[in-house]
Scaffold this motif. Structure first.
Motif, PDB file in Angstrom:
ATOM      1  N   CYS A 151       0.798  -1.231   0.000  1.00 14.17           N
ATOM      2  CA  CYS A 151       0.000   0.000   0.000  1.00 14.17           C
ATOM      3  C   CYS A 151       0.829   1.278   0.000  1.00 14.17           C
ATOM      4  O   CYS A 151       0.265   2.363  -0.124  1.00 14.17           O
ATOM      5  CB  CYS A 151      -0.934   0.012   1.202  1.00 14.17           C
ATOM      6  SG  CYS A 151      -2.163  -1.288   1.137  1.00 14.17           S
ATOM      7  N   GLY A 152       2.123   1.173   0.201  1.00 13.51           N
ATOM      8  CA  GLY A 152       2.957   2.374   0.137  1.00 13.51           C
ATOM      9  C   GLY A 152       3.251   3.013   1.479  1.00 13.51           C
ATOM     10  O   GLY A 152       3.815   4.097   1.537  1.00 13.51           O
ATOM     11  N   TYR A 206       2.942   4.710  -8.727  1.00 13.36           N
ATOM     12  CA  TYR A 206       2.174   4.601  -7.490  1.00 13.36           C
ATOM     13  C   TYR A 206       0.782   5.207  -7.605  1.00 13.36           C
ATOM     14  O   TYR A 206      -0.141   4.778  -6.930  1.00 13.36           O
ATOM     15  CB  TYR A 206       2.944   5.221  -6.328  1.00 13.36           C
ATOM     16  CG  TYR A 206       3.142   6.711  -6.441  1.00 13.36           C
ATOM     17  CD1 TYR A 206       4.225   7.235  -7.101  1.00 13.36           C
ATOM     18  CD2 TYR A 206       2.218   7.602  -5.894  1.00 13.36           C
ATOM     19  CE1 TYR A 206       4.406   8.603  -7.219  1.00 13.36           C
ATOM     20  CE2 TYR A 206       2.389   8.971  -6.000  1.00 13.36           C
ATOM     21  CZ  TYR A 206       3.480   9.463  -6.673  1.00 13.36           C
ATOM     22  OH  TYR A 206       3.638  10.819  -6.798  1.00 13.36           O
ATOM     23  N   ARG A 207       0.631   6.210  -8.473  1.00 11.05           N
ATOM     24  CA  ARG A 207      -0.704   6.812  -8.554  1.00 11.05           C
ATOM     25  C   ARG A 207      -1.724   5.815  -9.073  1.00 11.05           C
ATOM     26  O   ARG A 207      -2.808   5.667  -8.513  1.00 11.05           O
ATOM     27  CB  ARG A 207      -0.677   8.036  -9.456  1.00 11.05           C
ATOM     28  CG  ARG A 207      -0.138   9.265  -8.763  1.00 11.05           C
ATOM     29  CD  ARG A 207      -0.505  10.498  -9.569  1.00 11.05           C
ATOM     30  NE  ARG A 207       0.419  11.579  -9.328  1.00 11.05           N
ATOM     31  CZ  ARG A 207       0.174  12.564  -8.462  1.00 11.05           C
ATOM     32  NH1 ARG A 207      -0.934  12.566  -7.773  1.00 11.05           N
ATOM     33  NH2 ARG A 207       1.052  13.515  -8.296  1.00 11.05           N
ATOM     34  N   ARG A 247      -2.083   2.886  -6.366  1.00 15.94           N
ATOM     35  CA  ARG A 247      -2.767   3.221  -5.117  1.00 15.94           C
ATOM     36  C   ARG A 247      -4.230   3.598  -5.338  1.00 15.94           C
ATOM     37  O   ARG A 247      -5.049   3.410  -4.439  1.00 15.94           O
ATOM     38  CB  ARG A 247      -2.046   4.369  -4.416  1.00 15.94           C
ATOM     39  CG  ARG A 247      -0.692   3.945  -3.864  1.00 15.94           C
ATOM     40  CD  ARG A 247      -0.093   5.068  -3.076  1.00 15.94           C
ATOM     41  NE  ARG A 247       1.343   4.890  -2.932  1.00 15.94           N
ATOM     42  CZ  ARG A 247       2.150   5.854  -2.526  1.00 15.94           C
ATOM     43  NH1 ARG A 247       1.662   7.044  -2.231  1.00 15.94           N
ATOM     44  NH2 ARG A 247       3.441   5.635  -2.415  1.00 15.94           N
ATOM     45  N   SER A 248      -4.543   4.132  -6.527  1.00 15.63           N
ATOM     46  CA  SER A 248      -5.938   4.481  -6.790  1.00 15.63           C
ATOM     47  C   SER A 248      -6.838   3.257  -6.720  1.00 15.63           C
ATOM     48  O   SER A 248      -8.031   3.362  -6.478  1.00 15.63           O
ATOM     49  CB  SER A 248      -6.088   5.099  -8.178  1.00 15.63           C
ATOM     50  OG  SER A 248      -5.310   6.255  -8.247  1.00 15.63           O
ATOM     51  N   LEU A 275      -7.433   0.434   2.005  1.00 12.97           N
ATOM     52  CA  LEU A 275      -6.731  -0.207   3.115  1.00 12.97           C
ATOM     53  C   LEU A 275      -7.454   0.040   4.428  1.00 12.97           C
ATOM     54  O   LEU A 275      -7.750   1.183   4.780  1.00 12.97           O
ATOM     55  CB  LEU A 275      -5.296   0.348   3.209  1.00 12.97           C
ATOM     56  CG  LEU A 275      -4.535   0.030   4.499  1.00 12.97           C
ATOM     57  CD1 LEU A 275      -4.297  -1.462   4.644  1.00 12.97           C
ATOM     58  CD2 LEU A 275      -3.210   0.785   4.534  1.00 12.97           C
ATOM     59  N   PHE A 301      -8.113  10.551  -2.477  1.00 13.48           N
ATOM     60  CA  PHE A 301      -7.792   9.637  -3.566  1.00 13.48           C
ATOM     61  C   PHE A 301      -8.159  10.224  -4.926  1.00 13.48           C
ATOM     62  O   PHE A 301      -8.156   9.528  -5.938  1.00 13.48           O
ATOM     63  CB  PHE A 301      -8.461   8.275  -3.348  1.00 13.48           C
ATOM     64  CG  PHE A 301      -7.667   7.393  -2.438  1.00 13.48           C
ATOM     65  CD1 PHE A 301      -7.611   7.650  -1.072  1.00 13.48           C
ATOM     66  CD2 PHE A 301      -6.927   6.332  -2.939  1.00 13.48           C
ATOM     67  CE1 PHE A 301      -6.852   6.852  -0.227  1.00 13.48           C
ATOM     68  CE2 PHE A 301      -6.165   5.530  -2.101  1.00 13.48           C
ATOM     69  CZ  PHE A 301      -6.130   5.787  -0.746  1.00 13.48           C
TER      70      PHE A 301
END
Ligand code: ATP
Ligand code: MG
Lengths: 253, 309
Positions: B52-53, B73-74, B77-78, B82, B106
């Motif tokens: 999840c970063g 990551y964009r 993660r979009s 979580l 987000f």
């Protein structure tokens, strides 16, 4: 740029501010009024005009700077420290946002709050003293730049701080003395020569001097120097923040 | 089903040098429910955090929906929602504003209808204007889920969603998970309750000491390792299994009082009928019959023990 995210962070932080708007405003208005009573009326009546300006008016720019600087730092440092402290920072880290967006949201909100308070103090000042602002555009420029640069600094402090004591430490030990010794309540030229030289190492001197120039047209240091000083300080803060985000220092394990 | 999450040789060493993930490779299929089991400190949260970063991996790579979680990551993660293990919420915020904030963060435009749907689905709608601090623990956890769902993720990570939750709420949670799966969300959850994994997961992964010990379809896992046993209690103890009964599947208990027959429930013929008639033919008298099946729990305990050895 994820502008929606920037806007969300900004709006969320501002909502927090407006929830406690009365507390947020009463305290600066009250303390400014006290300063005017103590410094302006009680002491000021015994002080000659400074550089042709009544003492009460002379301290207005310094008073605004004093509040704006402390407010910027405390708003921004708390704004980013709080999510770290209660753990909600996970959401920022897992969201599709980059560092610039996070900084824009938090620093933007902190700077806005400080600006708001600066304006309130200025309005309060009008009730106590006669002031005319000679260079209104420069006045606004200095005010906005100060809000932004010190909010950036506050953001760095908030990232760095590992506990609430540390969060208070830098403002208390470094910023407050620099601001008080920065000529809020006096002109640098009133100091003995040695202290005049020492004062030139205090970055806040350049800010207050420039800001006062915007009000009254006279300054301790050349206006260009003031502009360079604040631009340099902003650039330094930006560089530090850039480094923090590249390395994930104190935020991402 | 194609793989939506691909974890390849993922490693994570914390700043103190401790290696919490020692090369984990795992592909997660779109639309499935994957349960991750593992003892405390196994690395479950670390695995989720790295995907999840929240932490940065020190080796290997992860893609989500084809996006690399570091370089893209964009995009990655979009797609991810979580729900963290700890209940991290701002106490003075209102439920609805914190959920709206998550959506905005987000990058999704404001959509009150979508937020309402999520809050209703989680039975939080009548609490939408309450401050978080006025909610019970179970409600807070549902607020966390609502926040994670606010941007309509395709993949949802639930880190111990039912820890400290009562039986009824746990069932609720299972229903929520089932609904989400039905709406096409891929779900990865960690749990310490093995019956939970048994009840809702499609596949089960077991992690211990930073290594993935196994990932398998739940049913296959159960049938592969979940042999069933029939224990035949005898009225009189015997010294040895009569020759007429001898088979690999049959053993005698230590005291000679019981015959233990292992069989596979899924086999075409279990052999039970034949066994029982053979037992009667051999002149043995039964006093009782008992069957038992090794649960996922036994399998899990065995696996982790083996790994530690
Ligand atoms: N920030 C950290 N710094 C150093 N070590 C850490 C850190 N976070 C976790 N660890 C270590 O990494 C290992 C894995 O931790 P992790 O939280 O991933 O376990 P877990 O499987 O989620 O356990 P639990 O079931 O208790 O939640 C543990 O040994 C833990 O002590
Ligand atoms: Mg965990």
């Amino acid at each position: 740029m994820n502008w929606i995210a920037v806007k969300s962070i900004y709006a969320f932080e501002m909502a927090r501010f407006f929830r406690t708007i009365t507390q947020s405003l009463i305290s600066p208005v009250l303390s400014t009024s006290l300063y005017f009573v103590v410094f302006g009326a009680a002491i000021g009546s015994r002080i000659q005009e400074v550089e042709g300006i009544s003492y009460g008016a002379f301290i207005v720019p310094g008073l605004i700077m004093l509040s704006v600087i402390t407010q910027s730092i405390s708003n921004a440092s708390f704004g980013i420290y709080f999510p770290k402290f209660i753990g909600t920072v996970f959401e920022l880290l897992s969201a599709p946002v980059n560092f610039i967006e996070i900084v824009c949201g938090y620093v933007g909100a902190a700077a806005t709050k400080a600006l708001f308070i600066g304006v309130i103090i200025l309005i309060t000042a009008f009730f106590f003293v006669d002031i005319t602002i000679q260079h209104p555009i420069w006045m606004v420029t200095f005010l906005v730049l100060t809000c932004i640069s010190f909010s950036l600094m506050g953001f760095i402090i908030g990232i760095w701080a590992g506990n609430f004591e540390q969060l208070q430490l830098v403002p208390l030990l470094i910023v407050t003395p620099l601001v008080f010794l920065g000529g809020s309540f006096y002109s640098i030229s009133m100091l003995p020569p040695v202290w005049q030289v020492i004062s030139h190492f205090n970055p806040v001197v350049y800010l207050i001097s420039g800001f006062r120039w915007a009000f009254f047209g006279s300054a301790d240091v050349p206006i260009v120097t003031s502009l360079f000083a604040i631009a340099g300080f902003t650039a330094l803060c930006l560089a530090v923040i850039g480094w923090i985000f590249r390395t994930g220092w104190r935020i991402r394990q | 089903m194609p793989d939506i999450v691909k974890i390849t040789d993922l490693r994570k060493a914390y700043a103190d040098g401790f290696e919490a993930l020692k090369g984990v490779s795992l592909n997660i299929r779109e639309g499935e429910i994957l349960a991750l089991l593992g003892p405390n400190g196994a690395g479950k949260t670390t695995l989720i955090s790295t995907v999840c970063g929240i932490t940065t991996g020190t080796g290997g790579s992860v893609t989500v929906g084809g996006f690399d979680t570091v370089t893209e990551y964009r995009g990655a993660r979009s797609m991810i929602g979580l729900v963290p293990q700890e209940i991290n919420l701002e106490p003075f915020e209102k439920v609805i504003s914190t959920v709206r904030f998550s959506r905005g963060l987000f990058g999704k435009p404001k959509d009150d209808a979508a937020i309402e749907k999520i809050l209703r689905q989680l039975s939080l709608w009548d609490k939408k204007d309450s401050q978080i601090r006025a909610l019970s623990g179970g409600m807070k956890r549902r607020v966390l889920i609502a926040k994670a769902l606010a941007h309509e993720p395709r993949v949802l990570f639930l880190d111990e969603p039912t820890a400290g939750v009562d039986v009824e709420l746990r069932r609720d949670m299972w229903n929520i998970v089932a609904d989400l799966k039905a709406s096409g969300v891929t779900i990865i959850l960690t749990t310490h309750y093995i019956e939970e994994a048994e009840a809702i997961a499609d596949r089960i992964g077991v992690i211990a000491h930073g290594e993935l010990l196994l990932v398998e379809d739940k049913d296959k896992l159960m049938s592969r390792m979940g042999k069933k046993q029939l224990v035949v209690q005898l009225t009189q103890p015997i010294d040895a299994i009569p020759a007429s009964l001898a088979s690999d599947a049959l053993t005698l208990s230590g005291d000679g009082h019981a015959l233990i027959y292992s069989y596979d429930t899924r086999a075409e013929r279990t052999g039970i009928t034949k066994l029982l008639s053979d037992v009667a033919a051999a002149g043995l008298v039964l006093s009782d019959l008992e069957t038992s099946q090794s649960s996922l729990e036994d399998i899990f305990v065995d696996l982790v023990k083996e790994d530690a050895a």
